[in-house]
Design an enzyme around this catalytic site. Sequence first.
Site, PDB file in Angstrom:
ATOM      1  N   LYS A 237       0.855  -1.196  -0.075  1.00  0.00           N
ATOM      2  CA  LYS A 237      -0.107  -0.010  -0.330  1.00  0.00           C
ATOM      3  C   LYS A 237       0.420   1.219   0.011  1.00  0.00           C
ATOM      4  O   LYS A 237       2.205   1.363   0.613  1.00  0.00           O
ATOM      5  CB  LYS A 237      -0.834  -0.075   1.453  1.00  0.00           C
TER       6      LYS A 237
ATOM      7  N   SER B 115      -9.540  -0.562   7.279  1.00  0.00           N
ATOM      8  CA  SER B 115      -9.032  -0.562   5.862  1.00  0.00           C
ATOM      9  C   SER B 115      -8.818  -1.459   5.149  1.00  0.00           C
ATOM     10  O   SER B 115      -8.488  -1.639   4.170  1.00  0.00           O
ATOM     11  CB  SER B 115      -7.973   0.880   5.858  1.00  0.00           C
TER      12      SER B 115
ATOM     13  N   SER C 263      -8.941   1.759   3.764  1.00  0.00           N
ATOM     14  CA  SER C 263      -8.683   2.237   1.988  1.00  0.00           C
ATOM     15  C   SER C 263      -7.559   1.874   1.571  1.00  0.00           C
ATOM     16  O   SER C 263      -6.942   2.127   0.675  1.00  0.00           O
ATOM     17  CB  SER C 263      -7.744   3.830   3.591  1.00  0.00           C
TER      18      SER C 263
END
Length: 392
Positions: free
Chosen positions: A35, A136, A112
């Site tokens: 990420k 997330s 996210s």
Amino acid sequence: MLIDKDPFNCFMPYEAIRVAHAADGPLAGLTLAVKDIFDVAGYRTGSGCPTRLAQSPVARKTASAAQRLLDAGAQFVGKTHTDELAWSMYGMNAHFGTPVNPAAPDRIPGGSSSGSAVAVAGGLADIAIGSDTGGSVRAPASFCGIWGLRPTHGRVCLDGVQPLAPSYDAVGLFARDGATLARAADALLGPDTAALPPNPVLLRPTDMIAQLAAEQQAIYVSVFGALQAQDVEVFPQGVAAVYDIFLTTISGDAKAAIVPWIKASGMPLVRGIHGRVAAAEQLAEAQIADARKARANYAAKIVALLGDTGVLLAPVVPEAPFRLDAPIEVFDTYRHDAMRLLCVAGLVGLPQVTFPAGSIDGAPFGLSLIGPRGSDLSLIALANALAKGTTT
């Protein structure tokens, strides 16, 4: 990215720079996506935010969480999309686009950690690293029909990771199956500090289940219904009161950790973040302090409820992922509905393992286990045993 094609728009379009990894190790042969809030040597860290990306130097050192996986033999294939500043749950980014959910292309992928979840679900990476503050990792794992882990809070070092709400921020993992998740978690976490016994006490959180509609409850029963479990409540003050503690404390953290940079940078505030920034700024310090005391009291009750042997058979989110073209009212309400379930593990710092359990209207719906602090690996093992036979 270091792969030829990205049909799901899950990777950031950075120049491909190879990252060293161990030639052998427990993760040898597995590919890794990271990420884009984690530093990776040779890359900038954009955090889904053009302003942040413009100000980011090229990282000289890889975040230690990602480095542990590289040192275990995993091969880096690219940095993945995230909601802006990791401060949302839908996986939609106004600046860089929305990754396509491989399991349900007309639905949101969840965020996210959207790109990491999609890379794994789409077979572009074997494992992926994400972050989980309010859900997330757990939400996109459920939405994309894969496995996800939010570990015990503080068990994985967060150096080289953009903070959002430090007392909630946790490094998380994705994999397409439970065995691979266990393999990656073992490399990332090391041995459990409080492993579960061979026959843990299974707990059915009735006030979490009550937040599910009939079709979701039917999936819950199909997976967990035959197990001998004790009925318990995890919202002793009521859902609304506990959720208020969560919102106040997580926003209080963000007020100190990320809002000052947002204000100083002058970044444009898109819908969603604008409201969350405003809400955080309006909190008085006394209000935050009171909520933190209430959080500690709540956490003590849940820790006592679980003891060393208790495991919650928990819903993850209340619904399958909604459609990309859903009315704005859905966007405004779903985040809160989801976090009324997701907040339990976050408030207490507990590990939670998400796994595919079924489907609703053709879209994935996951379930989970929540265990005592430090029981992460044994919790994954238990999830592997209980999830056998489930389908997406």
